[in-house]
Design an enzyme around this catalytic site. Structure first.
Site, PDB file in Angstrom:
ATOM      1  N   GLN A  52       0.813  -1.217   0.000  1.00  0.00           N
ATOM      2  CA  GLN A  52       0.000   0.000   0.000  1.00  0.00           C
ATOM      3  C   GLN A  52       0.848   1.271   0.000  1.00  0.00           C
ATOM      4  O   GLN A  52       0.375   2.326  -0.400  1.00  0.00           O
ATOM      5  CB  GLN A  52      -0.948   0.016   1.204  1.00  0.00           C
ATOM      6  CG  GLN A  52      -2.093  -0.965   1.102  1.00  0.00           C
ATOM      7  CD  GLN A  52      -3.085  -0.628  -0.015  1.00  0.00           C
ATOM      8  OE1 GLN A  52      -3.109   0.488  -0.520  1.00  0.00           O
ATOM      9  NE2 GLN A  52      -3.876  -1.610  -0.426  1.00  0.00           N
ATOM     10  N   CYS A  82      -9.432  -8.133   0.615  1.00  0.00           N
ATOM     11  CA  CYS A  82      -9.189  -9.550   0.891  1.00  0.00           C
ATOM     12  C   CYS A  82     -10.070 -10.090   2.011  1.00  0.00           C
ATOM     13  O   CYS A  82     -10.116 -11.290   2.243  1.00  0.00           O
ATOM     14  CB  CYS A  82      -7.714  -9.776   1.233  1.00  0.00           C
ATOM     15  SG  CYS A  82      -6.627  -9.485  -0.169  1.00  0.00           S
ATOM     16  N   GLY A  98       1.526  -5.035  -8.455  1.00  0.00           N
ATOM     17  CA  GLY A  98       1.313  -4.239  -9.655  1.00  0.00           C
ATOM     18  C   GLY A  98      -0.052  -3.579  -9.726  1.00  0.00           C
ATOM     19  O   GLY A  98      -0.172  -2.419 -10.143  1.00  0.00           O
ATOM     20  N   THR A 124       7.831 -20.589 -15.381  1.00  0.00           N
ATOM     21  CA  THR A 124       8.072 -19.729 -16.532  1.00  0.00           C
ATOM     22  C   THR A 124       7.664 -18.293 -16.222  1.00  0.00           C
ATOM     23  O   THR A 124       6.556 -18.051 -15.755  1.00  0.00           O
ATOM     24  CB  THR A 124       7.275 -20.236 -17.749  1.00  0.00           C
ATOM     25  OG1 THR A 124       7.653 -21.582 -18.011  1.00  0.00           O
ATOM     26  CG2 THR A 124       7.545 -19.375 -18.970  1.00  0.00           C
TER      27      THR A 124
END
Length: 379
Positions: A178, A322, A199, A236
């Site tokens: 934050q 959340c 992001g 990956t």
């Protein structure tokens, strides 16, 4: 639409989306492949890593790309605990951490680790002296968030950094999800070993993030497989996501340089206006991060207020994204000493550099009308 739920997620910037689309369509090779196309993707990945490193003032090798803040926090906390448990099994954190830290610590308790959850004051701020007093010879990790995701309270990270420097065997992790891009934090200075960034909190894309890991800090990886990300995070690499993250980091850095004063002014205007509303109790301390204000309406259910504003095209949230659907009292507000009713009735208004004063005015007008409407229903 007036969007004031930017601590849950920000709107992706068009240039971020464009960079993702371009790299996903033109440079889709696996960066671990040894052919030339794979080499091009690898070069793009490393360029993005270098750009981010330059922007935040760290070495490229100190950046581990993750799927976001939750993975970064889990990697830091569990990675340090499992790798260095031979030194000790004691962890220090606070009672107001994000679930990705709190529940990671609780998971480690099930494995036999001991965690000290330090109390906070009425403003939601932990005392650096308490951190100092909690340190034992078995302590291996201190984890403290930079900016609280519900109230915007800023923790004394710089003071704790100085304490940790006196204990070379203790690692210091900062959840900067934050704070990043709004409240400066110099990672290049000694003392902070790990820091998490997400992001989608900075106009980037969901599923992107990074963990800063100071050079020389070793971790037990959560994911095993390949040797990607300096063998700290197998799998990956999400090259388009990383490229878009680099764009988002650059954009938010520029925004902070050009518009931080404006953001503080809008925050102050909102804060002072809310103080004039007798139906509201403000849970955010006056000296806080410039993008979050938490309020309570103890006589009204927060989800009802959110839905009434929703019908007017205004979006705010209850607690953190959340845990906003749990319907329970906020553990953060309870830890600040507020009563259960106040902790159950909190909503969060969160701004971004793109928020305008006119939008805030319209929100305040709609909020007052919504409160008047709800008061009539309650009578």
């Amino acid at each position: 639409m007036i969007y004031l739920d930017n601590s849950a997620t920000t709107k992706p910037h068009p240039s971020v989306i464009k960079s993702f689309e371009q790299s996903a369509s033109e440079y889709f090779a696996n960066p671990s492949s040894i052919h030339a196309f794979g080499g091009t993707a690898e070069k793009l990945l490393q360029q993005a890593r270098q750009q981010i490193a330059d922007l935040i003032g760290v070495k490229p090798t100190e950046i581990v790309f993750t799927s976001g803040g939750t993975e970064a926090n889990n990697t830091a906390i569990k990675g340090i605990a499992l790798k260095h448990q031979s030194r000790g099994r004691h962890i220090i954190t606070t009672s107001v951490e994000h679930p990705s830290v709190r529940e990671a610590c609780q998971a480690l308790e099930e494995l036999g680790f001991e965690v000290t959850y330090l109390p906070v004051d009425h403003n939601g701020v932990v005392s650096a002296d308490l951190v100092q007093e909690a340190i034992r010879k078995e302590t291996i990790l201190i984890s403290v968030m930079h900016v609280n995701n519900e109230t915007g309270a800023i923790q004394p990270v710089e003071e704790i950094r100085e304490i940790v420097k006196q204990h070379p065997k203790i690692f210091f992790h900062v959840d900067d999800v934050q704070g990043f891009g709004k409240v400066p934090l110099n990672l290049s200075k000694e003392g902070i070993d790990l820091a998490a960034v997400s992001g989608h909190k900075i106009h980037g894309l969901k599923g992107t993030g990074l963990l800063y890991v100071r050079e020389g800090t070793t971790l037990f990886p959560l994911l095993h497989g390949g040797s990607q990300e300096h063998a700290k995070r197998a799998g990956t690499e999400n090259v388009p996501g990383v490229v878009s993250l680099a764009k988002a980091v650059r954009l938010v850095t520029e925004m902070r340089g050009n518009h931080l004063k404006d953001l503080y002014e809008i925050h102050e205007f909102l804060y002072e206006s809310l103080k004039q509303m007798p139906e509201i109790k403000i849970n955010t301390p006056e000296h806080s991060a410039p993008h979050i204000i938490n309020i309570s309406t103890p006589w009204a259910k927060p989800e009802v207020l959110v839905h009434v504003l929703d019908e007017r095209g205004i979006y705010i949230s209850t607690k953190s994204a959340c845990s906003s659907k749990e319907g329970e009292a906020s553990p953060v507000l309870l830890a600040c000493g507020h009563d259960t009713r106040r902790a159950q009735s909190s909503v969060r208004i969160s701004l971004t550099y793109e928020t305008t004063k006119e939008e805030v005015r319209m929100f305040l007008k709609a909020l007052q009308e919504a409160l008047n409407q709800l008061k009539k229903v309650m009578k």
